[in-house]
Design a protein around this motif. Structure first.
Motif, PDB file in Angstrom:
ATOM      1  N   CYS A 275       2.140  -1.098  -3.772  1.00 56.93           N
ATOM      2  CA  CYS A 275       1.078  -1.629  -4.862  1.00 56.93           C
ATOM      3  C   CYS A 275       0.357  -2.752  -4.819  1.00 56.93           C
ATOM      4  O   CYS A 275       1.699  -3.564  -3.975  1.00 56.93           O
TER       5      CYS A 275
ATOM      6  N   HIS B 155       3.572  -5.189  -5.976  1.00 56.30           N
ATOM      7  CA  HIS B 155       5.177  -4.841  -5.198  1.00 56.30           C
ATOM      8  C   HIS B 155       5.331  -5.869  -4.248  1.00 56.30           C
ATOM      9  O   HIS B 155       5.608  -5.956  -3.652  1.00 56.30           O
TER      10      HIS B 155
ATOM     11  N   CYS C 238       7.283   2.245 -10.939  1.00 59.14           N
ATOM     12  CA  CYS C 238       6.372   1.793 -11.182  1.00 59.14           C
ATOM     13  C   CYS C 238       5.433   2.859 -10.679  1.00 59.14           C
ATOM     14  O   CYS C 238       5.132   3.752  -9.702  1.00 59.14           O
TER      15      CYS C 238
ATOM     16  N   CYS D 131       2.704   2.674  -7.285  1.00 67.62           N
ATOM     17  CA  CYS D 131       3.336   2.705  -6.188  1.00 67.62           C
ATOM     18  C   CYS D 131       3.889   4.306  -5.459  1.00 67.62           C
ATOM     19  O   CYS D 131       3.660   5.267  -4.528  1.00 67.62           O
TER      20      CYS D 131
HETATM   21 ZN    ZN Z   1       4.329  -0.532  -7.796  1.00 63.95          ZN
END
Ligand code: ZN
Ligand code: ZN
Length: 107
Positions: free
Chosen positions: A8, A11, A94, A97
């Motif tokens: 994402c 990240h 996450c 992600c």
């Molecule tokens: Zn993430």
């Protein structure tokens, strides 16, 4: 070591900043043993990994103006990242992600 395409925004940008922080830390001759022991850092891969992240950042239209010194291309081999563990952790931590990772059949 996770494929940047599945990360994402937060990240992807976060890991990019981390690489610059590691380089800064090492440049100051500070120790990064903790990261090496935990399997979170590969010194010899910092340059390549940075390139990979920047490529994906540009693909998504994010700005980048912080190239690494070419000397990092030739950094000595040090550290080993546990790729599977990292993907699993990212996916646990996450949700953004996770949904991107689950779309990637490779993992
Ligand atoms: Zn993430
Ligand atoms: Zn950069």
């Amino acid at each position: 070591m996770v494929n940047p395409k599945v990360m994402c925004r937060q990240h992807l940008l976060g890991e990019h900043v981390e690489i610059h922080m590691f380089i800064g830390t090492i440049n100051l001759q500070k120790k990064v043993n903790g990261y090496l022991e935990k399997g979170l850092l590969e010194i010899h891969n910092l340059y390549h990994r940075h390139e990979e992240l920047v490529k994906e950042m540009k693909r998504r239209g994010y700005n980048h103006r912080s190239d690494l010194d070419e000397k990092w291309k030739y950094a000595k081999r040090l550290g080993k990242i546990d790729k599977i563990k990292n993907i699993r952790e990212l996916s646990n931590r996450c949700t953004r992600c996770r949904s991107r990772i689950s779309k990637e059949t490779k993992y």
